[in-house]
Scaffold this motif. Structure first.
Motif, PDB file in Angstrom:
ATOM      1  N   SER A 186       0.818  -1.213   0.000  1.00  0.00           N
ATOM      2  CA  SER A 186       0.000   0.000   0.000  1.00  0.00           C
ATOM      3  C   SER A 186       0.853   1.265   0.000  1.00  0.00           C
ATOM      4  O   SER A 186       0.330   2.367  -0.134  1.00  0.00           O
ATOM      5  CB  SER A 186      -0.919   0.002   1.224  1.00  0.00           C
ATOM      6  OG  SER A 186      -0.157  -0.008   2.427  1.00  0.00           O
ATOM      7  N   ARG A 187       2.182   1.107   0.132  1.00  0.00           N
ATOM      8  CA  ARG A 187       3.077   2.263   0.130  1.00  0.00           C
ATOM      9  C   ARG A 187       3.512   2.539  -1.306  1.00  0.00           C
ATOM     10  O   ARG A 187       3.984   1.644  -2.008  1.00  0.00           O
ATOM     11  CB  ARG A 187       4.301   1.974   1.012  1.00  0.00           C
ATOM     12  CG  ARG A 187       5.256   3.162   1.172  1.00  0.00           C
ATOM     13  CD  ARG A 187       6.267   2.862   2.274  1.00  0.00           C
ATOM     14  NE  ARG A 187       7.084   1.681   1.968  1.00  0.00           N
ATOM     15  CZ  ARG A 187       7.682   0.960   2.891  1.00  0.00           C
ATOM     16  NH1 ARG A 187       7.541   1.257   4.174  1.00  0.00           N
ATOM     17  NH2 ARG A 187       8.413  -0.091   2.546  1.00  0.00           N
ATOM     18  N   PRO A 188       3.371   3.766  -1.805  1.00  0.00           N
ATOM     19  CA  PRO A 188       3.699   4.064  -3.203  1.00  0.00           C
ATOM     20  C   PRO A 188       5.156   3.748  -3.526  1.00  0.00           C
ATOM     21  O   PRO A 188       6.053   3.935  -2.705  1.00  0.00           O
ATOM     22  CB  PRO A 188       3.427   5.574  -3.322  1.00  0.00           C
ATOM     23  CG  PRO A 188       2.453   5.871  -2.232  1.00  0.00           C
ATOM     24  CD  PRO A 188       2.812   4.949  -1.113  1.00  0.00           C
ATOM     25  N   THR A 189       5.372   3.266  -4.733  1.00  0.00           N
ATOM     26  CA  THR A 189       6.709   2.917  -5.196  1.00  0.00           C
ATOM     27  C   THR A 189       7.589   4.154  -5.301  1.00  0.00           C
ATOM     28  O   THR A 189       7.158   5.210  -5.768  1.00  0.00           O
ATOM     29  CB  THR A 189       6.627   2.233  -6.569  1.00  0.00           C
ATOM     30  OG1 THR A 189       5.957   0.983  -6.424  1.00  0.00           O
ATOM     31  CG2 THR A 189       7.998   2.006  -7.165  1.00  0.00           C
ATOM     32  N   LYS A 190       8.836   3.977  -4.877  1.00  0.00           N
ATOM     33  CA  LYS A 190       9.822   5.045  -4.988  1.00  0.00           C
ATOM     34  C   LYS A 190      11.169   4.378  -5.257  1.00  0.00           C
ATOM     35  O   LYS A 190      11.714   3.698  -4.399  1.00  0.00           O
ATOM     36  CB  LYS A 190       9.881   5.845  -3.691  1.00  0.00           C
ATOM     37  CG  LYS A 190      10.619   7.165  -3.773  1.00  0.00           C
ATOM     38  CD  LYS A 190      10.664   7.835  -2.402  1.00  0.00           C
ATOM     39  CE  LYS A 190       9.267   7.994  -1.839  1.00  0.00           C
ATOM     40  NZ  LYS A 190       9.294   8.611  -0.480  1.00  0.00           N
ATOM     41  N   MET A 191      11.683   4.514  -6.466  1.00  0.00           N
ATOM     42  CA  MET A 191      12.933   3.821  -6.789  1.00  0.00           C
ATOM     43  C   MET A 191      13.888   4.714  -7.569  1.00  0.00           C
ATOM     44  O   MET A 191      13.476   5.553  -8.374  1.00  0.00           O
ATOM     45  CB  MET A 191      12.670   2.529  -7.562  1.00  0.00           C
ATOM     46  CG  MET A 191      11.955   2.662  -8.870  1.00  0.00           C
ATOM     47  SD  MET A 191      11.650   1.009  -9.584  1.00  0.00           S
ATOM     48  CE  MET A 191      10.348   1.416 -10.765  1.00  0.00           C
ATOM     49  N   ALA A 192      15.172   4.526  -7.274  1.00  0.00           N
ATOM     50  CA  ALA A 192      16.228   5.210  -8.001  1.00  0.00           C
ATOM     51  C   ALA A 192      16.653   4.348  -9.180  1.00  0.00           C
ATOM     52  O   ALA A 192      16.498   3.117  -9.162  1.00  0.00           O
ATOM     53  CB  ALA A 192      17.412   5.473  -7.086  1.00  0.00           C
ATOM     54  N   PHE A 193      17.194   4.984 -10.223  1.00  0.00           N
ATOM     55  CA  PHE A 193      17.680   4.222 -11.368  1.00  0.00           C
ATOM     56  C   PHE A 193      18.757   5.018 -12.092  1.00  0.00           C
ATOM     57  O   PHE A 193      18.818   6.241 -12.016  1.00  0.00           O
ATOM     58  CB  PHE A 193      16.547   3.838 -12.327  1.00  0.00           C
ATOM     59  CG  PHE A 193      15.891   5.007 -13.024  1.00  0.00           C
ATOM     60  CD1 PHE A 193      16.272   5.380 -14.306  1.00  0.00           C
ATOM     61  CD2 PHE A 193      14.871   5.722 -12.401  1.00  0.00           C
ATOM     62  CE1 PHE A 193      15.655   6.452 -14.960  1.00  0.00           C
ATOM     63  CE2 PHE A 193      14.245   6.788 -13.044  1.00  0.00           C
ATOM     64  CZ  PHE A 193      14.645   7.150 -14.319  1.00  0.00           C
ATOM     65  N   GLY A 194      19.619   4.289 -12.786  1.00  0.00           N
ATOM     66  CA  GLY A 194      20.673   4.917 -13.569  1.00  0.00           C
ATOM     67  C   GLY A 194      21.611   3.864 -14.114  1.00  0.00           C
ATOM     68  O   GLY A 194      21.483   2.667 -13.837  1.00  0.00           O
ATOM     69  N   SER A 195      22.584   4.291 -14.917  1.00  0.00           N
ATOM     70  CA  SER A 195      23.534   3.352 -15.512  1.00  0.00           C
ATOM     71  C   SER A 195      24.863   4.050 -15.754  1.00  0.00           C
ATOM     72  O   SER A 195      24.973   5.277 -15.664  1.00  0.00           O
ATOM     73  CB  SER A 195      22.996   2.798 -16.837  1.00  0.00           C
ATOM     74  OG  SER A 195      23.196   3.727 -17.892  1.00  0.00           O
TER      75      SER A 195
END
Length: 594
Positions: free
Chosen positions: A113-122
């Motif tokens: 129920s907690r909204p998604t929060k994700m970091a990303f990069g390359s």
């Protein structure tokens, strides 16, 4: 890391750390509401235990090429909880380090129920962090974010997951530290020279990449998902059949690709998988079926696995998924799963494409597709790659084919557009999801990508029949900036030449997309780590770069390069964006031409 010594084990000469039970890690890898996995490389064989206030979980190490590893599965956890932990190796506390300047490690389980929060990069090179290296390579964004999180680790604004979308290590463009290791081990004169040769050298390269103290602490706290790209193996890996044949003709390539794929499974891929997916994995089954008190050595098995997968990619899948609650993350292998036969050329072989077809479904609020290579390149570059593929495949005769093949290898024209048949098949699947033909249409469908050493956000205009909004978000590099003249050229081709190149394509036999997309924000070329956050009715994208304040090289901070809010009313608002003047001018000219 402590003092290091050279140790010879059978045919493998490795670098051992003499005073720490844990050589690399621990890394929190997979997390769900009730499970987690913890990866470590240890100095010695034995038992690794992860201990929290609520329990103790352990696993015996397994060996490969003189190195020792463990992947500990934690189960019976509570959703949405924060767990402080420590790690013991053979009964000795090994993590956290006694003199660590960082907060005690912890990890969070998911709460759907907690909204998604994700970091990303390359794209992150493993260079020093002194003033000289910062001038050349820029400030390491992953390290800067690590220090920022360490200042207030329980702040709710931090991501719950980091997705590393390729080129975590550079096997073909090595640092001075890596070259010193190669020189001490085998010398730099014989091929492949300064490039990596085998598994043991990959193991050292991974250690260089992940052992910087702040990054090491971050990965011991923040769950991670990973996928490879070309530099994890070699530039232009699997660009074409011609490239593949050329590499196979070298005397060193076989050992290189076996080391690359085998070490990738150990250092990256195994931790990507859920316990359920691991249970079906052939190497994990071998590891968990071992019942003796001695350490299982999987050297022969992992080498045979890597050799087989290189020869026949259909025998193993590196793609995977993660259930994030209201969101789903599909991570697609756009490198090893290619079919390079000229008459069957495809970004994804038939089996991989069927898998993706099954996974591309609605009935989630937000669908994220992680693929190292951007699916929707800036339109000018997309059209250039489509033209080049047609030329290289012989559409306009042998001279054009020769020039087309040379061009796609020299200029890296090998993204999804250069595998046009796959691009259109996946596009059809994508629009079916967006129209609600594969379950309830998500609010958003977003490709998360890297590779091209600039960052941008694009949106697809697929017509009024689409219920979902479709985006391409790119974050690259984490640390490996392009020369300034290449930045300007990329911006010019991607935007400024989009209209004339589409016009050229439409006058040829090359298939042209019936839909359009445009870069709404960017490009910008800073070292970045991006964060995407699900909000009440949309998404919020933030690109963060590192900066040094008051000359303090040891404790970098972050600065927002761009903050873009995607709202449910179809609008997107740029809250805070910074770009170099030259790029802003090129971008403005491109928009005026459209």
């Amino acid at each position: 890391m402590g003092e290091q010594t050279m140790v010879t084990n059978k045919n493998d000469t490795v670098m051992q750390t003499s005073d720490e039970p844990i050589v690399l890690g621990p890394m929190v890898r997979y997390t769900s509401e009730c499970e987690a996995s913890m990866w470590v490389e240890t100095r010695d064989a034995g038992e690794v235990a992860v201990i929290t206030d609520g329990g103790r979980w352990s696993a015996r190490t397994f060996g490969a090429h003189g190195h020792h590893y463990a992947l500990v599965i934690l189960d019976g956890l509570e959703p949405g909880q924060t767990y402080g932990y420590r790690v013991e190796v053979n009964g000795e506390q090994a993590w956290p380090l006694a003199d660590s300047p960082f907060p005690d490690p912890f990890f969070k389980t998911l709460l759907h129920s907690r909204p998604t929060k994700m970091a990303f990069g390359s794209c992150r090179t493993s260079e020093p962090h002194d003033a000289k290296s910062n001038r050349k390579n820029g400030i390491d964004s992953l390290r800067a974010v690590a220090h920022e999180i360490a200042r207030d680790p329980h702040d709710e604004r931090w991501p719950d997951l980091v997705v590393l979308l390729g080129d975590q290590v550079y096997a073909d463009e090595t640092s001075e530290a890596m070259q010193e290791y190669i020189e001490a081990r085998r010398g730099l004169d014989a091929p492949p020279g300064e490039e990596l040769k085998d598994y043991v050298e990959y193991a050292h390269l991974y250690r260089l990449a992940y052992s910087e103290p702040a990054v090491r602490w971050l990965l011991s706290t923040l769950p991670s998902a990973m996928i490879f790209d070309d530099h994890d193996v070699r530039d232009d890996w699997n660009t074409s059949q011609t490239w593949h044949e050329k590499m196979n003709a070298t005397p060193w390539w076989h050992e290189r690709i076996v080391g690359a794929l085998g070490s990738y499974w150990v250092y990256q891929h195994g931790g990507n998988l859920s316990p359920e997916a691991l249970a079906d994995d052939e190497l994990w089954q071998l590891i968990t079926s071992h019942t003796g008190d001695d350490e299982l050595d999987i050297t022969a098995a992992v080498d045979a696995f890597a050799e087989r997968v290189d020869e026949d990619p259909t025998t193993y899948r590196f793609s995977y998924t993660r259930d994030l609650g209201e969101s789903k993350l599909i991570v697609v292998d756009s490198r090893a799963a290619r079919d390079l036969r000229p008459d069957h050329r495809a970004m994804l072989d038939a089996d991989e494409l069927r898998w993706l077809d099954d996974e591309l479904r609605g009935d989630v609020e937000h669908l994220f597709i992680g693929t190292s290579l951007p699916f929707f390149m800036p339109e000018g570059l997309h059209m250039l790659e489509a033209l080049d593929e047609a030329a290289a495949e012989g559409t306009w005769g042998r001279p054009a084919a020769f020039l087309g093949e040379k061009l796609r290898q020299v200029v890296d024209l090998e993204h999804w557009a250069a595998f046009s048949d796959t691009f259109f098949k996946v596009s059809d699947m994508l629009f079916e999801v967006a129209r609600g033909e594969r379950g309830r249409a998500p609010r958003t469908i977003t490709f998360l990508s890297g590779d091209i050493h600039n960052s941008f956000l694009s949106e697809v205009n697929g017509g009024e029949e689409l219920t979902s909004r479709i985006f391409q978000a790119v974050c690259s590099p984490i640390r490996n900036p392009l020369p300034r003249h290449v930045r300007a050229l990329q911006a010019m081709i991607g935007k400024g030449l989009a209209f004339p190149l589409r016009a050229v394509v439409e006058r040829t036999s090359v298939r042209t997309p019936s839909f359009r997309w445009r870069t709404t924000h960017g490009p910008w070329f800073d070292n970045n780590l991006a964060v995407v956050e699900v909000t009440g009715d949309g998404l919020d994208f933030r690109w963060l770069t590192g900066e040094i304040r008051d000359g303090d090289l040891e404790h970098p901070h972050t600065r927002v390069v761009s903050d873009i809010r995607i709202e449910g009313d179809g609008e997107s608002k740029r809250l805070d964006t910074w770009q170099p003047l030259g790029i802003r001018i090129l971008t403005r000219v491109a928009h005026l031409r459209r």
